[in-house]
Scaffold this active site. Sequence first.
Site, PDB file in Angstrom:
ATOM      1  CB  CYS A 114      -0.937   0.006   1.201  1.00  0.00           C
ATOM      2  SG  CYS A 114      -2.144  -1.341   1.170  1.00  0.00           S
ATOM      3  CG  HIS A 385      -6.032   2.006  -0.064  1.00  0.00           C
ATOM      4  ND1 HIS A 385      -4.881   2.610  -0.528  1.00  0.00           N
ATOM      5  CD2 HIS A 385      -5.621   0.930   0.687  1.00  0.00           C
ATOM      6  CE1 HIS A 385      -3.826   1.946  -0.068  1.00  0.00           C
ATOM      7  NE2 HIS A 385      -4.255   0.930   0.662  1.00  0.00           N
ATOM      8  CB  CYS A 415      -0.347   0.297   7.862  1.00  0.00           C
ATOM      9  SG  CYS A 415      -2.010   0.265   7.172  1.00  0.00           S
TER      10      CYS A 415
END
Length: 434
Positions: A114, A385, A415
């Site tokens: 991510c 996202h 994270c």
Amino acid sequence: LAQGLPCFFAARPFPAMAVKPGDACFGAYIVAVTRVAGGRRNGRISGWHPADLGAVVVDALVERTGIDGAAVDDVAWGCVTQSGAHAENLGRNVVLSSKRLPNTVPAFTLDRQCGSAQQAMHCAAQAVMSGTQDCVIAGGTESMSVVPMDSNVDTTWAGGPHKGEGIAEHYGARMKEVYPTLGADPSKFDQFVGAELVAQKYGITRADADAYAVRSHQLADAATKAGKFAADIVKIPSKKIKGEATSEMHEVDEGIRPSANLEAMAKLKPILQGGVLTAAAASQICDGAAAILICNERGLEKLKLKPRARIVALGLAGTDPITMLDGPIPATEAILKKAGLTVKDLDLIEVNEAFSSVPLAWARAITGGDISRLNVNGGAIALGHPMGATGAILTSKLLGELDRRGGRYGLITMCESGGTANATIIERLPGSKL
């Protein structure tokens, strides 16, 4: 070196060096940021090829800054699920799809899960700080409608990427102990389990998680209606992967739910048995792309550019891969120490909303629970996202709000699956201090 900070590596023999963290030949400066508005799964931009989506934001970056595309030394591009239309060096395919970058501009694609676009920004910053390059575009694309999350994971090695002997030896027993308590598969690291373990560790309840999710939608809706995201968003025609064609332009993040409320969220079942997190408290699957132009002093002078911000410090952390998602906490602690700052010096903070538990845990560990400076225009729970692009999107949000408030320092932290985290501190430069 002209207009750079003292280059200790070039000027002194190694034994005599007194190099401090952050010393570099040059500084790294953010000139501009562009992004497309996030698209929901199978939504308004699901019909765009990922390379074309990336080319749109890159071309807008070149056009808005007025530079010659041939002056770009490299393109660092983030993408997580590197198969199908994302395969074979998506960053290079973005360049080849661009109308503004010639094919003489190289590119590479990276995967820090991510944090991929944020890591791309770090790579670009490191390149210009070293003086090996002067002008680099960083960013990322993730078309999650076209290339679904985890579609690059198969069952080779009898179960996939976490079935090696080393991982089994180090973590297998604990996974078999913990994962079944949440009804999860103990054969692979699981972000949903990690999100619940973070909630348990920091005392986050179902009510806390739901309330934070509602906050994200409310703030994102208010920011959109106030036009706060418009300056960096590149308008593109809607193009769906399925369903009826439409002629409307896509210019607003599609995932925002203005009507989000606690009563509706209370009816949702948790993702995992006995958990506190529902789908509403998780980041949305999203199609998106974003790009950042990063230069050093030599590049700024050569291209006659004024920067919007200086990159103050770059940070990373590795954490337990089972709890997985609390890496932004040690990453923040480390980068603040490196930058010589405290959390009180930060005017605004962006902690990626992978799940409600992640920013709430960060706040409880770092600010004593104060979220007044945190994700003030909503986050991935509302905006989506698109994994390989989110770091650049957060940069856009942070820098825009620092400009509006006249703030100085901002933090971005993320994270990442596997138990890592990125952190970046930027300093807004009003009118350019160079």
